[in-house]
Design an enzyme around this catalytic site. Structure first.
Site, PDB file in Angstrom:
ATOM      1  N   SER A 114     -10.842  -2.038 -38.878  1.00  0.00           N
ATOM      2  CA  SER A 114     -10.015  -2.432 -40.035  1.00  0.00           C
ATOM      3  C   SER A 114     -10.713  -1.962 -41.303  1.00  0.00           C
ATOM      4  O   SER A 114     -10.330  -0.966 -41.897  1.00  0.00           O
ATOM      5  CB  SER A 114      -9.773  -3.938 -40.034  1.00  0.00           C
ATOM      6  OG  SER A 114      -8.876  -4.287 -38.990  1.00  0.00           O
ATOM      7  N   ASP A 118     -18.614  -3.403 -39.954  1.00  0.00           N
ATOM      8  CA  ASP A 118     -19.467  -3.875 -38.860  1.00  0.00           C
ATOM      9  C   ASP A 118     -20.884  -3.332 -39.048  1.00  0.00           C
ATOM     10  O   ASP A 118     -21.086  -2.121 -39.151  1.00  0.00           O
ATOM     11  CB  ASP A 118     -18.890  -3.406 -37.519  1.00  0.00           C
ATOM     12  CG  ASP A 118     -19.552  -4.074 -36.323  1.00  0.00           C
ATOM     13  OD1 ASP A 118     -18.871  -4.837 -35.636  1.00  0.00           O
ATOM     14  OD2 ASP A 118     -20.763  -3.827 -36.084  1.00  0.00           O
ATOM     15  N   SER A 123     -17.119  -0.904 -34.519  1.00  0.00           N
ATOM     16  CA  SER A 123     -15.692  -0.640 -34.686  1.00  0.00           C
ATOM     17  C   SER A 123     -15.365   0.852 -34.619  1.00  0.00           C
ATOM     18  O   SER A 123     -14.198   1.217 -34.518  1.00  0.00           O
ATOM     19  CB  SER A 123     -15.197  -1.229 -36.011  1.00  0.00           C
ATOM     20  OG  SER A 123     -15.971  -0.740 -37.091  1.00  0.00           O
ATOM     21  N   HIS A 188     -13.379  -9.351 -40.779  1.00  0.00           N
ATOM     22  CA  HIS A 188     -13.896 -10.500 -41.524  1.00  0.00           C
ATOM     23  C   HIS A 188     -13.325 -11.809 -40.988  1.00  0.00           C
ATOM     24  O   HIS A 188     -14.070 -12.748 -40.696  1.00  0.00           O
ATOM     25  CB  HIS A 188     -13.534 -10.332 -43.002  1.00  0.00           C
ATOM     26  CG  HIS A 188     -14.171 -11.335 -43.920  1.00  0.00           C
ATOM     27  ND1 HIS A 188     -15.528 -11.418 -44.095  1.00  0.00           N
ATOM     28  CD2 HIS A 188     -13.630 -12.289 -44.722  1.00  0.00           C
ATOM     29  CE1 HIS A 188     -15.806 -12.384 -44.977  1.00  0.00           C
ATOM     30  NE2 HIS A 188     -14.671 -12.929 -45.362  1.00  0.00           N
ATOM     31  N   TYR A 194     -17.191 -16.143 -44.633  1.00  0.00           N
ATOM     32  CA  TYR A 194     -17.606 -17.195 -45.555  1.00  0.00           C
ATOM     33  C   TYR A 194     -17.834 -16.585 -46.937  1.00  0.00           C
ATOM     34  O   TYR A 194     -18.045 -15.385 -47.088  1.00  0.00           O
ATOM     35  CB  TYR A 194     -18.906 -17.873 -45.072  1.00  0.00           C
ATOM     36  CG  TYR A 194     -20.139 -17.086 -45.460  1.00  0.00           C
ATOM     37  CD1 TYR A 194     -20.826 -17.387 -46.637  1.00  0.00           C
ATOM     38  CD2 TYR A 194     -20.564 -16.010 -44.712  1.00  0.00           C
ATOM     39  CE1 TYR A 194     -21.926 -16.630 -47.026  1.00  0.00           C
ATOM     40  CE2 TYR A 194     -21.654 -15.260 -45.090  1.00  0.00           C
ATOM     41  CZ  TYR A 194     -22.335 -15.563 -46.254  1.00  0.00           C
ATOM     42  OH  TYR A 194     -23.401 -14.821 -46.648  1.00  0.00           O
ATOM     43  N   TYR A 472     -24.942 -15.212 -36.671  1.00  0.00           N
ATOM     44  CA  TYR A 472     -23.578 -15.157 -37.208  1.00  0.00           C
ATOM     45  C   TYR A 472     -22.935 -13.845 -36.776  1.00  0.00           C
ATOM     46  O   TYR A 472     -23.444 -12.772 -37.077  1.00  0.00           O
ATOM     47  CB  TYR A 472     -23.648 -15.264 -38.733  1.00  0.00           C
ATOM     48  CG  TYR A 472     -22.338 -15.073 -39.464  1.00  0.00           C
ATOM     49  CD1 TYR A 472     -21.138 -15.588 -38.969  1.00  0.00           C
ATOM     50  CD2 TYR A 472     -22.295 -14.390 -40.681  1.00  0.00           C
ATOM     51  CE1 TYR A 472     -19.948 -15.421 -39.661  1.00  0.00           C
ATOM     52  CE2 TYR A 472     -21.113 -14.224 -41.376  1.00  0.00           C
ATOM     53  CZ  TYR A 472     -19.942 -14.737 -40.863  1.00  0.00           C
ATOM     54  OH  TYR A 472     -18.761 -14.559 -41.551  1.00  0.00           O
ATOM     55  N   TYR A 475     -22.595 -10.929 -39.003  1.00  0.00           N
ATOM     56  CA  TYR A 475     -23.812 -10.186 -39.305  1.00  0.00           C
ATOM     57  C   TYR A 475     -24.294  -9.549 -37.999  1.00  0.00           C
ATOM     58  O   TYR A 475     -25.400  -9.795 -37.529  1.00  0.00           O
ATOM     59  CB  TYR A 475     -24.882 -11.092 -39.920  1.00  0.00           C
ATOM     60  CG  TYR A 475     -24.565 -11.542 -41.331  1.00  0.00           C
ATOM     61  CD1 TYR A 475     -23.740 -10.776 -42.148  1.00  0.00           C
ATOM     62  CD2 TYR A 475     -25.093 -12.718 -41.861  1.00  0.00           C
ATOM     63  CE1 TYR A 475     -23.444 -11.176 -43.442  1.00  0.00           C
ATOM     64  CE2 TYR A 475     -24.798 -13.121 -43.162  1.00  0.00           C
ATOM     65  CZ  TYR A 475     -23.970 -12.345 -43.933  1.00  0.00           C
ATOM     66  OH  TYR A 475     -23.683 -12.743 -45.213  1.00  0.00           O
TER      67      TYR A 475
END
Ligand SMILES: Cc1cc2nc3c(=O)[nH]c(=O)nc-3n(C[C@H](O)[C@H](O)[C@H](O)COP(=O)(O)OP(=O)(O)OC[C@H]3O[C@@H](n4cnc5c(N)ncnc54)[C@H](O)[C@@H]3O)c2cc1C
Ligand SMILES: *[C@@H]1O[C@H](CO)[C@@H](O)[C@H](O)[C@H]1NC(C)=O
Ligand SMILES: *[C@@H]1O[C@H](CO)[C@@H](O)[C@H](O)[C@H]1NC(C)=O
Ligand SMILES: *[C@@H]1O[C@H](CO)[C@@H](O)[C@H](O)[C@H]1NC(C)=O
Ligand SMILES: *[C@@H]1O[C@H](CO)[C@@H](O)[C@H](O)[C@H]1NC(C)=O
Ligand SMILES: *[C@@H]1O[C@H](CO)[C@@H](O)[C@H](O)[C@H]1NC(C)=O
Ligand SMILES: *[C@@H]1O[C@H](CO)[C@@H](O)[C@H](O)[C@H]1NC(C)=O
Ligand SMILES: *[C@@H]1O[C@H](CO)[C@@H](O)[C@H](O)[C@H]1NC(C)=O
Ligand SMILES: *[C@@H]1O[C@H](CO)[C@@H](O)[C@H](O)[C@H]1NC(C)=O
Length: 540
Positions: A114, A118, A123, A188, A194, A472, A475
């Site tokens: 998208s 990344d 991706s 995202h 966040y 996360y 990340y």
């Protein structure tokens, strides 16, 4: 040109534990005929379309520019980076349906991109399989409905475009997502999301009401038809394990007409370490209208550490100063440190583009890309004072790695760990983000920079979450574990899966087994399906 995130690489992101698979035989010398076969399959399904205009092979003159347009990390922009055999740039959902059908039929690995941010390039790069790149950047309509306080956003839009379209219609609505305007909606949101509204409104995924996904059988499903399990999974579990998401429907949130920001720096010479230490005890407990990000980095010239505190407050400067005086007087924030502005201007402030007109949020290539490596951690107890001193010394010795501290608490602590796949909620004081950026070419240098992040990560072990050590998903970090593309096993997936998702990993495996038992949607860190007796019982 500007760079978005703070901070200061590895050409091959694969750890030694990675098991290489041999390339399948679809391409190689036969890439021309593979293209023809794929084109035929696509045309057969969409005869009325001029499908060839959205299919690029390496002979097409615009193949390279199409590939590079959304590469956001120089590590994956080299001549040796594996390239897709074909790029598909769908213009409507039927192209996505056909791409899934034909990729499955021809057994080729599909990578979905998208916004392309990344951090390990998953991706648009596959290291062990020939692959096709499905680039969603043309699908980027945004529909904001202020009466309903919702927005429907296609995955190829950026968060900057979303913020701009909300602001066009209302000055008192916003959406809680990240701070870098070029980040794509597709990755995202599916990976969590966040930003500075996190303490007030939770994560991006806490504010999603519907989604449209194309599944492995080419069916276009909304929340009702996909069911609550799959809808749960694509709010933080990563999209790429489950299907191709086309759009999300978001619930907008309220913001005051005036918000206030500040940015102040302290060096270790000026009691910086005391204030950093203190931050750990207040940042997650202070008024949830306030978000104070802390960024520490070595100042190699001065041989000191620098700590930058950036505040965002949902209110005016008088109230902010009073909240700060009460909760965090050590930072000494005065009215003249504060800047009042609108929420949309604060988005420019966070991207360090505050001198620019609001329209820069529509610029999809606003920032210069660097070579970059990221890692993440979560902290449940403050780093002790002597630990903080040794951390400062270590970072000065390593010279190139910066650490960003993002405070939790507020709304984040009220949402149960299992509400979405993102499990790092109550009990966490802050998330750490390790960052290094560089601009010099060369694989040895890259190995050096990446090694510095790993050394600091090892150093942090006694201070951070354990069993499992949290991470996360957005990340993305291949150092924490990888599995075999196409044959991701439960035991391999569990290694990184429990770091990203803790107890939610098993539910993600269950959803995966339900919606994609053949593991068509696969990458180095995807969720594995599982077929042992315990799971069969679960589905009976
Ligand atoms: C400069 C910078 C700043 C950042 N700031 C923040 C921040 O403030 N807050 C935060 O939470 N994160 C932040 N991130 C991380 C960011 O949220 C993730 O990198 C995110 O996954 C990027 O989404 P994308 O669409 O741009 O990425 P992509 O690289 O396109 O995708 C990322 C992953 O999602 C998958 N995917 C993408 N689209 C789809 C789709 N339509 N369907 C299914 N799967 C899909 C991809 O296959 C890949 O696995 C930042 C990253 C960068 C580089
Ligand atoms: C690219 O062109 C070469 C030479 O004309 C041809 O042999 C090859 O098959 C073509 N590749 C594709 C993917 O069309
Ligand atoms: C493309 O093919 C799909 C699958 O057969 C079909 O549902 C869709 O209507 C077609 N789209 C167009 C524009 O022809
Ligand atoms: C790429 O080249 C093929 C011929 O090899 C052509 O049919 C197709 O239209 C080209 N695609 C694009 C997007 O230009
Ligand atoms: C990738 O390389 C090309 C040159 O080949 C350059 O134009 C482009 O800006 C680079 N992109 C990134 C993200 O490094
Ligand atoms: C691919 O499609 C063809 C034609 O529809 C069909 O005969 C074949 O079985 C399919 N193969 C796979 C692996 O789905
Ligand atoms: C917004 O949503 C309301 C309520 O669902 C609907 O009546 C209205 O038509 C929508 N407005 C727009 C511009 O789509
Ligand atoms: C990584 O850095 C550490 C400390 O700076 C050093 O001792 C080690 O040799 C480095 N490893 C590699 C592979 O460069
Ligand atoms: C997949 O992995 C399992 C377990 O490691 C192994 O037994 C099996 O042969 C593998 N299958 C394929 C198709 O590689």
């Amino acid at each position: 040109m500007k760079s978005c995130h703070h901070t200061l690489l590895l050409l091959l992101p694969l750890t030694t534990s990675f098991v290489f698979q041999s390339f399948t035989s679809v391409a190689g010398d036969h890439s021309g005929s593979f293209y023809e076969t794929f084109l035929k399959c696509m045309s057969h399904r969409n005869s009325s379309d001029r499908v060839s205009s959205i299919l690029y092979n390496p002979n097409n003159s615009s193949y390279t520019s199409t590939l590079q347009a959304y590469i956001r990390n120089k590590r994956f922009n080299t001549s040796t980076t594996p390239k897709p055999i074909i790029i598909v740039t769908p213009l409507h959902q039927t192209h996505v349906q056909s791409t899934i059908f034909c990729s499955k039929n021809l057994s080729i690995n599909l990578r979905i991109r998208s916004g392309g941010h990344d951090f390990e390039g998953l991706s648009y790069v596959s290291y062990t399989r020939h692959f096709l790149l499905l680039d969603m950047s043309n699908l980027r309509t945004i529909d904001v409905n202020i009466t309903e306080e919702t927005a429907i956003v296609e995955v190829g839009a950026t968060i900057g475009e979303l913020y701009y379209r909300i602001w066009e219609k209302s000055k008192v609505h916003a959406f809680p997502a990240g701070v870098c305007s070029t980040v794509g909606i597709g990755g995202h949101i599916s990976g969590g999301g966040y930003g500075v509204l996190m303490r007030k409104y939770g994560l991006t995924v806490d504010n999603i009401v519907d989604a449209i996904i194309v599944d492995v059988n080419g069916r276009v499903l909304d929340r009702k038809s996909m069911g609550e399990d799959l809808f749960w999974a694509i709010r933080g579990g990563g999209g790429a394990s489950f299907g191709v998401i086309l759009s999300y429907k978001l619930r907008l949130v309220g913001v005051p007409k005036t918000v206030t920001v500040f940015r102040v720096s302290k060096s270790s010479g000026e009691k910086g370490i005391d204030i950093v230490d203190r931050w750990q005890y207040v940042a997650d407990k202070i008024d949830r209208d306030l978000f104070i990000r802390l960024y520490i980095k070595p100042n190699n010239g001065k041989k000191t550490m620098e700590a930058e505190f950036t505040g965002f407050f949902l209110g005016d400067s008088d109230r902010l100063v009073s909240v700060m005086n009460k909760g965090f007087p050590e930072l000494g924030i005065q009215k003249n440190d504060c800047k009042e502005m609108s929420w949309i201007e604060s988005e420019l402030f966070w991207s360090s583009t505050d001198k620019a007109p609001v329209e820069v949020l529509l610029d999809r290539s606003l920032f210069t890309s660097h070579y970059a490596k990221r890692k993440s951690d979560f902290l449940q107890i403050p780093i002790p004072r002597d630990g903080m001193e040794s951390l400062f010394r270590k970072m000065m010795e390593l010279r190139v790695v910066g650490l960003t501290f993002n405070p939790y608490g507020g709304r984040m602590s009220e949402i149960p760990d299992w509400e979405t796949p993102f499990p790092h909620r109550a009990g966490n004081i802050f998330k750490l983000h390790y960052g290094v950026n560089w601009n010099e070419e060369g694989s040895e240098l890259a190995a050096y920079y990446v090694n510095q992040t790993r050394v600091l990560y090892d150093f942090m072990t006694p201070f951070v979450s354990k069993d499992p050590r949290g991470a996360y998903l957005n990340y993305r970090d291949l150092d924490i574990g990888v599995s075999r593309v196409g044959n991701n096993s439960y035991s391999e997936g569990k290694v990184y899966g429990e770091k990203y998702f803790k107890g939610n990993f098993d539910r993600l495996v269950k959803v995966k087994t339900m919606v994609d038992p053949g593991n068509f949607f696969t990458n180095e860190q995807s969720i594995p399906p599982r077929f042992d007796s315990r799971y069969r019982r679960m589905f009976r």
